[in-house]
Write a protein that holds these residues in place. Structure first.
Motif, PDB file in Angstrom:
ATOM      1  N   ASN A 259       0.816  -1.212   0.000  1.00 39.23           N
ATOM      2  CA  ASN A 259       0.000   0.000   0.000  1.00 39.23           C
ATOM      3  C   ASN A 259       0.849   1.261   0.000  1.00 39.23           C
ATOM      4  O   ASN A 259       0.406   2.321  -0.424  1.00 39.23           O
ATOM      5  CB  ASN A 259      -0.917   0.005   1.231  1.00 39.23           C
ATOM      6  N   TRP A 303       0.356   6.968   4.013  1.00 36.57           N
ATOM      7  CA  TRP A 303      -0.413   6.067   4.883  1.00 36.57           C
ATOM      8  C   TRP A 303      -0.660   6.752   6.217  1.00 36.57           C
ATOM      9  O   TRP A 303       0.250   7.084   6.947  1.00 36.57           O
ATOM     10  CB  TRP A 303       0.359   4.756   5.082  1.00 36.57           C
ATOM     11  N   GLU A 349      -6.421  -1.392   2.942  1.00 38.34           N
ATOM     12  CA  GLU A 349      -5.993  -0.265   2.120  1.00 38.34           C
ATOM     13  C   GLU A 349      -5.756  -0.670   0.659  1.00 38.34           C
ATOM     14  O   GLU A 349      -5.408   0.172  -0.171  1.00 38.34           O
ATOM     15  CB  GLU A 349      -4.693   0.324   2.684  1.00 38.34           C
TER      16      GLU A 349
END
Length: 624
Positions: A259, A303, A349
């Protein structure tokens, strides 16, 4: 059950088959309202979430049974995976009536429907769900004697502890940042050196936290996906690890962090460490379109807003090719190097299509490999970013990390009722396809949670991080904590799914949150009284088919008392736990003339189909 005996979604007399249903199959529903209610008609109302359709199927009246009417009927399931929400509608000849949902009869229109998961066949490789998984945080597991780790010239401003027994660094640097740049120097060769011990433990799967080049000790900010971190070793070392593990009947699962990358990575290159152009240096970088800048170069998606973890766009063709679909993609490369599967970090995610593509490429590259996702909730109905996820419906994950198991188990062992643990686990069993339930990665702790011994032993949680860093259990706390860990591990090893042990829990490592839960594995001989208990459980899990593949049935679940069987053909194992502080008697159904506790060797007589036990406080048994 809603409205006692009218309908019980977990009883096959009311709904057959139990739990999730296969695409294109049939489910039989049966309701039994009281005759005095006067209902002459009943229909099951089904709302299909993904196709956004609603069906109402009237059930046929059957022969009354005593004081109860009967309505029954078979409903065909969709040909494609679905999440169905259903309730029942009852009415009389005069048109009056009501609905029935999980809470009972109601006529207010606000319904709490039951869930029915409709899935494609998705068998998990048997080697995973049946066996014991061992999670290793590579930097902290084993540094061989004579090793002198040298971080000079590596990405990140790293430094190495001289003393293997040090507490991991938790204090901010002069800039006020906690950068996780302290290393202890664990290596792949160190893991290889411990393979015989892990084999004796009964380990069948090694799950390694990230091993790729990275600026931080946890390595979740990947710098180069195609290179083993030099402090851990080389690709040849990794291939040797996989080969020797396979020789011992073990498989190896890698942690895939897809991610986001690290800001100090080959791809982003925020500080210019790498000689090639990263996305933060030039819009001409081949990696520029992996990231979302607004504007370039200092403002970008990351993130959870952490600037050192720039988020990627998984649907970017060049990213998808590099990571998944290309001839020498990251997924393919490490499977060919010897890995047997991937655990997907922060699966919430990742887009469904991205996970589905990973699964497809894995099956093409290495049939029999396994894909596990990090999901903290019930993965069958998870909503992430306003989207209902399809993790377990057949084309994505084989299984998930079972955080609900840990949550429910800790609540029970810390004074909650066994009935709540059973309810939480039966909800998962009802919602998950059978293969996903039996391939869940069950655990007591991970690199993201406090150590299980500390959780169950500590009488308080100090307010300051300095105090938590220095905290050690008192002898009394440790004694109680060890007793509860024995119970927790007994349930862990005898429950459906892959029992997963976080390195060091079996030797009684302590520690609150990160990084205190990431201490080093002791170099000397293990002296914890927990170790023989874990070793015995590991051996039994490896030996007993009933513990690996058996069905589960609860015989008792009330207050501090929990008892359930695992059954495979004629082999039955009975787990009995008393999590309370008082000695208690239990009477359980048992067809054999006696029962033997294979943890202690004690034999208990049985008769007339009953087994009477006196269970000491904070103790458990595994009876055969």
């Amino acid at each position: 059950m809603s409205e006692p005996f009218v309908f019980d979604s977990r009883c096959t007399l009311c709904k057959d088959p139990f739990g999730a249903a296969r695409c294109g199959g049939h489910v039989t529903f049966s309701c039994r309202p009281l005759l005095r209610e006067g209902f002459t008609h009943c229909a099951v109302v089904l709302r299909q979430e993904f196709s956004e359709t609603r069906r109402e199927v009237e059930l046929s009246p059957g022969e009354a049974q005593g004081e109860r009417a009967l309505f029954t009927g078979s409903v065909e399931m969709p040909d494609t995976p679905e999440l169905i929400w259903y309730h029942f509608r009852f009415w009389r000849e005069d048109g009056s009536g009501c609905d029935l949902d999980k809470t009972g009869y109601r006529s207010d229109g606000f319904l709490e429907p039951w869930q029915l998961t409709v899935y494609q066949q998705n068998p998990c490789p048997r080697w995973f769900g049946a066996g014991l998984t061992y999670q290793i945080f590579p930097d902290r597991f084993r540094r061989l004697p004579g090793d002198s780790p040298d971080p000079t010239g590596l990405v990140g401003n790293r430094w190495v502890h001289e003393n293997w027994a040090d507490t991991p660094e938790w204090r901010p640097d002069p800039d006020g940042e906690i950068r996780n740049r302290d290393f202890f120097g664990g290596t792949i060769q160190g893991i290889i050196s411990r393979l015989p011990d892990l084999y004796e433990f009964g380990v069948t799967t090694l799950y390694l936290n990230p091993i790729f080049e990275s600026a931080s000790n946890h390595r979740y900010n990947t710098a180069n996906y195609l290179k083993i971190d030099p402090m851990l070793g080389t690709e040849e070392d990794f291939r040797r690890l996989c080969h020797q593990a396979h020789t011992l009947g073990m498989r190896v699962i890698l942690d895939g962090v897809f991610n986001h990358t690290g800001s100090q990575s080959l791809y982003f290159n925020a500080d210019g460490f790498y000689p090639t152009l990263g996305a933060a240096q030039s819009q001409d970088s081949p990696y520029f379109d992996w990231y979302s800048f607004h504007p370039w170069p200092t403002d970008y998606d990351s993130w959870w807003g952490i600037n050192t973890l720039p988020a990627v766009r998984e649907d970017t063709p060049s990213y998808l090719s590099y990571m998944v679909t290309g001839e020498d993609s990251v997924i393919r490369h490490w499977l060919r190097a010897g890995a047997d599967g991937w655990r997907l970090d922060v699966a919430d995610e990742l887009p469904d299509r991205f996970i589905e593509t990973i699964r497809s490429v894995m099956e093409e590259t290495k049939p029999g490999s396994v894909l596990i996702g990090e999901v903290w909730e019930d993965a069958s109905n998870k909503i992430a970013y306003s989207q209902r996820r399809k993790y377990l419906l057949g084309s994505e994950l084989h299984g998930v990390m079972n955080y609900p198991f840990r949550t429910a188990l800790l609540a029970y062992l810390q004074g909650g009722g066994a009935q709540d643990f059973r309810e939480a686990m039966e909800t998962l069993r009802e919602h998950y396809p059978p293969a996903a339930f039996y391939s869940a990665m069950n655990f007591l702790g991970t690199h993201d949670t406090p150590r299980i011994l500390t959780v169950l032993g500590a009488s308080q949680v100090p307010q300051s991080k300095d105090a938590r860093a220095a905290y050690r259990l008192s002898p009394a706390e440790r004694q109680r904590g060890e007793a509860l860990v024995r119970l927790a591990s007994l349930i862990l090893f005898t429950f459906p799914g892959s029992p997963t042990v976080y390195y060091g829990d079996e030797v009684g490592l302590e520690g609150f949150e990160d990084p205190f839960n990431r201490g080093t594995f002791p170099l000397g001989p293990a002296g914890s009284p927990l170790t023989p208990w874990f070793l015995r459980l590991g051996a039994l899990r490896k030996e007993m088919t009933s513990l690996q593949r058996g069905t589960i049935d609860y015989l008792a679940a009330q207050g501090p008392l929990l008892a359930y069987t695992r059954t495979w053909e004629d082999q039955i194992a009975l787990t009995v736990v008393n999590a309370g502080d008082a000695r208690t008697r239990m009477t359980l159904p048992w067809s054999a003339p006696s029962a033997r506790d294979i943890m202690t060797g004690r034999v208990f007589p049985a008769g007339n189909g009953r087994l009477e036990l006196t269970v000491n406080p904070l103790s458990g048994m595994l009876l055969v």
